[in-house]
Design a protein around this motif. Structure first.
Motif, PDB file in Angstrom:
ATOM      1  N   ARG A  38       0.847  -1.191   0.000  1.00  0.00           N
ATOM      2  CA  ARG A  38       0.000   0.000   0.000  1.00  0.00           C
ATOM      3  C   ARG A  38       0.882   1.241   0.000  1.00  0.00           C
ATOM      4  O   ARG A  38       1.869   1.314   0.717  1.00  0.00           O
ATOM      5  CB  ARG A  38      -0.920   0.018   1.210  1.00  0.00           C
ATOM      6  N   ARG A  39       0.493   2.193  -0.810  1.00  0.00           N
ATOM      7  CA  ARG A  39       1.222   3.454  -0.950  1.00  0.00           C
ATOM      8  C   ARG A  39       1.313   4.180   0.389  1.00  0.00           C
ATOM      9  O   ARG A  39       0.336   4.295   1.110  1.00  0.00           O
ATOM     10  CB  ARG A  39       0.480   4.315  -1.967  1.00  0.00           C
ATOM     11  N   MET A  41       1.930   7.644   2.548  1.00  0.00           N
ATOM     12  CA  MET A  41       1.735   9.084   2.395  1.00  0.00           C
ATOM     13  C   MET A  41       2.028   9.754   3.735  1.00  0.00           C
ATOM     14  O   MET A  41       1.945   9.127   4.782  1.00  0.00           O
ATOM     15  CB  MET A  41       0.294   9.387   1.986  1.00  0.00           C
ATOM     16  N   ASP A  65      -2.319   4.365   1.992  1.00  0.00           N
ATOM     17  CA  ASP A  65      -3.425   4.603   1.074  1.00  0.00           C
ATOM     18  C   ASP A  65      -4.399   3.433   1.186  1.00  0.00           C
ATOM     19  O   ASP A  65      -4.028   2.281   0.958  1.00  0.00           O
ATOM     20  CB  ASP A  65      -2.882   4.718  -0.348  1.00  0.00           C
ATOM     21  N   THR A  67      -7.067   2.793  -0.605  1.00  0.00           N
ATOM     22  CA  THR A  67      -7.807   2.403  -1.800  1.00  0.00           C
ATOM     23  C   THR A  67      -7.636   0.908  -2.025  1.00  0.00           C
ATOM     24  O   THR A  67      -6.658   0.295  -1.590  1.00  0.00           O
ATOM     25  CB  THR A  67      -7.333   3.175  -3.049  1.00  0.00           C
TER      26      THR A  67
END
Length: 130
Positions: A38-39, A41, A65, A67
């Motif tokens: 997962r990204r 941030m 992230d 999503t």
């Protein structure tokens, strides 16, 4: 002179924050093809000193992230389920590259501001010596 040293401190905190942001961006890019990744941030927060806003910034905590991870069809992949799908990474290279470019430009702007404040402080000290 205090204003110039405050400007140096603000620029240095911004450069440190952008450096941290670039580290997370590079981790994201490195893990683009890692299944289930997962990204990462981060956000920026104002620093308060003595209960007042100082102008300095710092990075907040790392957020992932949330999503949905894309479903990738590859029956030969070791992580594939019985239908041949596995969860890929939600890192988008276009977003990461644009974020990296934005962080780089912000870092460069803060370097220029830091250098200008340093030159002004040096000039002021030179005038005081005379």
């Amino acid at each position: 002179m205090n204003d110039l040293t405050q400007t140096l401190a603000v620029s240095a905190s911004a450069m440190k924050a952008q450096s941290t942001r670039l580290r997370y961006i590079s981790e994201n890019i490195a893990n683009t093809d890692t299944p289930g990744f997962r990204r990462k941030m981060t956000s920026f927060e104002q620093v308060k000193e003595g209960g007042e806003v100082s102008g300095k910034i710092q990075t907040g905590g790392v957020r992932l992230d949330r999503t949905d991870l894309p479903q990738v069809f590859d029956p030969s992949h070791p992580m594939a389920d019985e239908t041949g799908y596995y969860e890929g990474s939600n890192v988008e290279m276009l977003i990461e590259m644009s974020d990296a470019r934005q962080a780089q430009r912000s870092y460069e702007a803060n370097i220029k501001m830091f250098d200008q404040a340093r030159k002004m402080a040096s000039s002021l000290l030179e005038l005081l010596r005379r």
